[in-house]
Design a protein around this motif. Structure first.
Motif, PDB file in Angstrom:
ATOM      1  N   MET A  56      -4.049 -23.199  -9.389  1.00 57.29           N
ATOM      2  CA  MET A  56      -5.316 -23.416 -10.088  1.00 57.29           C
ATOM      3  C   MET A  56      -5.123 -23.551 -11.591  1.00 57.29           C
ATOM      4  O   MET A  56      -5.862 -24.286 -12.256  1.00 57.29           O
ATOM      5  CB  MET A  56      -6.290 -22.272  -9.781  1.00 57.29           C
ATOM      6  N   LEU A  57      -4.134 -22.869 -12.161  1.00 59.44           N
ATOM      7  CA  LEU A  57      -3.837 -23.050 -13.583  1.00 59.44           C
ATOM      8  C   LEU A  57      -3.396 -24.482 -13.859  1.00 59.44           C
ATOM      9  O   LEU A  57      -3.780 -25.081 -14.863  1.00 59.44           O
ATOM     10  CB  LEU A  57      -2.754 -22.055 -14.019  1.00 59.44           C
ATOM     11  N   THR A  58      -2.626 -25.051 -12.954  1.00 56.23           N
ATOM     12  CA  THR A  58      -2.235 -26.455 -13.075  1.00 56.23           C
ATOM     13  C   THR A  58      -3.452 -27.378 -13.087  1.00 56.23           C
ATOM     14  O   THR A  58      -3.467 -28.408 -13.758  1.00 56.23           O
ATOM     15  CB  THR A  58      -1.292 -26.831 -11.915  1.00 56.23           C
ATOM     16  N   VAL A 209      -8.594 -37.408 -14.910  1.00 55.46           N
ATOM     17  CA  VAL A 209      -8.286 -36.219 -15.696  1.00 55.46           C
ATOM     18  C   VAL A 209      -6.797 -35.941 -15.583  1.00 55.46           C
ATOM     19  O   VAL A 209      -6.230 -35.942 -14.495  1.00 55.46           O
ATOM     20  CB  VAL A 209      -9.086 -35.005 -15.186  1.00 55.46           C
ATOM     21  N   VAL A 210      -6.161 -35.716 -16.703  1.00 53.33           N
ATOM     22  CA  VAL A 210      -4.743 -35.397 -16.707  1.00 53.33           C
ATOM     23  C   VAL A 210      -4.544 -34.008 -16.098  1.00 53.33           C
ATOM     24  O   VAL A 210      -5.256 -33.064 -16.432  1.00 53.33           O
ATOM     25  CB  VAL A 210      -4.174 -35.429 -18.141  1.00 53.33           C
ATOM     26  N   THR A 211      -3.598 -33.897 -15.193  1.00 54.50           N
ATOM     27  CA  THR A 211      -3.275 -32.614 -14.578  1.00 54.50           C
ATOM     28  C   THR A 211      -1.973 -32.095 -15.154  1.00 54.50           C
ATOM     29  O   THR A 211      -0.943 -32.757 -15.045  1.00 54.50           O
ATOM     30  CB  THR A 211      -3.144 -32.758 -13.048  1.00 54.50           C
ATOM     31  N   ASP A 212      -2.019 -30.935 -15.791  1.00 54.99           N
ATOM     32  CA  ASP A 212      -0.816 -30.314 -16.330  1.00 54.99           C
ATOM     33  C   ASP A 212      -0.181 -29.431 -15.267  1.00 54.99           C
ATOM     34  O   ASP A 212      -0.875 -28.829 -14.457  1.00 54.99           O
ATOM     35  CB  ASP A 212      -1.147 -29.435 -17.546  1.00 54.99           C
ATOM     36  N   ARG A 213       1.136 -29.344 -15.312  1.00 54.90           N
ATOM     37  CA  ARG A 213       1.819 -28.359 -14.486  1.00 54.90           C
ATOM     38  C   ARG A 213       1.764 -27.017 -15.178  1.00 54.90           C
ATOM     39  O   ARG A 213       1.914 -26.916 -16.387  1.00 54.90           O
ATOM     40  CB  ARG A 213       3.284 -28.770 -14.280  1.00 54.90           C
ATOM     41  N   ALA A 214       1.552 -25.954 -14.420  1.00 50.27           N
ATOM     42  CA  ALA A 214       1.621 -24.616 -14.986  1.00 50.27           C
ATOM     43  C   ALA A 214       3.034 -24.376 -15.504  1.00 50.27           C
ATOM     44  O   ALA A 214       4.015 -24.700 -14.838  1.00 50.27           O
ATOM     45  CB  ALA A 214       1.270 -23.572 -13.930  1.00 50.27           C
TER      46      ALA A 214
END
Length: 437
Positions: A56-58, A209-214
């Protein structure tokens, strides 16, 4: 009709809490090491108890965009990473559960009208079972329910974003009253659904939306703890008492090279068994090195040559009949159980094994002679399996005597005995740099 997406962590029985009804339809989505959520046609995102808060943080930017479009998010318990805008959860068991009572503070949507608070706060005559933590709410958010000491237990936030955020300090909460779940929890949940149904539908997304890796970094220890992104597993392994001996292994990163340096591996209660099954060769190669693996289960472990079956979990036997624990026989000669009392060797169980390998020994059984705990050396090392749940329950800290069991288990697995009292530092929550392998 509300279209709801439920984040699933592969945990047994989740779908029973969210049966589709006339006004809401549920879709279950499992997240992996490269998590994605398709929320284009979703009105409500539900992140239930036992969810993967690393994944979910990602996805935090995607969740924020969904809320900005007017979507609704329900999160029930344990978001130890900051993926939710404005609100933070912190594990807090500084008060005895027997003293916990709840009171309504600000209830503009009448979620508690007609709800018997005694039904809500007592289960089998025990108070506070629903009090694993507290919420640090966003400015202006409604604290709907608080406890004896004014700690927020339920928060409704309609100010931080254009959407709606409904949060509980613990869980479970769902559409169907489950085992051990008070009727009041179901009533409040259905009223939350009514609140969502009266809101405008979430707008369609206009851009990706850009998805970042945790961001993750590894830790080193002697015992690997397979980690499902669940807060209670995180709490155990990061507690000062245990953190020098345990190394968190994110389940989606499991491979032999990642664990080969360890002395032992634990697969805790609330694990993602399907994800583990896809990587089980690494565990058997680890066993072939002569290492130890301890498995604590609440579901069918398909990668083990044994058969698990569900049984009702009796969390209340010690109140109703303390002379009849769910485990009636324990082999106290086993190193994990040597020196333990019957009380410390048993609290409650999650199902039984109806079939175990022919070369296995039985360590614990219930009154019916059904197997609770067993062990085999068939794979080169030692495979120890039980339907007990020491890691998660110790992390939650609602069963306070589990130092005895967990210390014995740790000593058996790595040869070192943890010392000191169990504690959970506040700075272990809200982390963006998640210390996992």
């Amino acid at each position: 009709m509300i279209e709801a997406t439920v984040v699933s962590n592969g945990i047994e029985g989740l779908e029973e809490f969210f049966p589709s009804r006339a006004n809401v339809r549920y879709r279950f989505v499992e997240l992996d090491d490269a998590p994605q959520l398709d929320l284009d046609d979703t009105d409500l995102l539900i992140v239930p108890n036992g969810s993967d808060h690393v994944a979910m943080l990602t996805l935090r930017h995607q969740v924020a965009a969904f809320l900005d479009r007017g979507g609704a998010v329900f999160c029930f318990d344990g978001w130890f990473t900051d993926w939710l805008p404005g609100n933070r959860w912190v594990h807090d068991n500084s008060r005895a559960t027997r003293d916990v009572r709840y009171r309504v503070r600000t209830d503009r949507h009448a979620l508690f009208d007609g709800v018997d608070l005694d039904d809500f706060q007592f289960t089998h005559g025990i108070s506070g079972w629903w009090a694993c933590g507290r919420i640090e709410p966003a400015p202006g958010a409604d604290v709907v329910l608080e406890d004896t000491w004014g700690r927020p237990m339920i928060v409704l936030d309609e100010v931080t974003t254009p959407g709606l955020i409904a949060l509980t300090a613990s869980g479970p909460l769902g559409s169907a009253a489950g085992e051990g779940m008070a009727r009041g929890l179901e009533q409040v949940y259905r009223r939350l659904i009514d609140v969502v149904s009266k809101r405008p539908k979430a707008a369609k997304p206009v851009a990706d939306v850009v998805t970042d890796r945790a961001m993750v970094h590894g830790t080193r220890g002697k015992i690997g703890l397979l980690f499902n992104g669940v807060w209670s597993q995180w709490a155990f392994a990061t507690a000062p008492k245990y953190r020098d001996l345990y190394e968190l292994i994110y389940v989606h990163h499991l491979d032999y090279e990642r664990i080969r340096h360890l002395d032992a591996l634990i697969v805790p209660f609330q694990s993602h068994q399907a994800a583990i099954s896809r990587r089980a060769d690494a565990i058997y190669r680890f066993l072939a090195d002569g290492k130890k693996v301890a498995v604590f289960g609440d579901s069918d472990v398909a990668w083990i040559d044994a058969t698990w079956e569900w049984r009702p979990v009796n969390n209340y036997w010690w109140v109703e009949d303390p002379s009849s624990p769910p485990i009636s026989h324990t082999d106290f000669a086993h190193p994990v159980y040597q020196g333990l009392s019957q009380r410390h060797a048993c609290w409650h169980i999650h199902g039984i094994y109806t079939d175990i390998p022919s070369n296995a020994i039985t360590v614990q059984t219930n009154d019916a002679g059904e197997t609770i705990t067993w062990q085999t050396h068939a794979h080169g090392g030692t495979l120890f399996a039980s339907t007990l749940d020491p890691i998660v329950e110790h992390g939650i800290q609602q069963i306070r005597h589990l130092d005895h069991y967990c210390d014995k288990l740790t000593t058996w697995l790595c040869g070192e005995t943890p010392v000191g009292a169990f504690s959970i530092p506040d700075d272990a929550y809200g982390v963006e740099h998640v210390a996992i392998g």
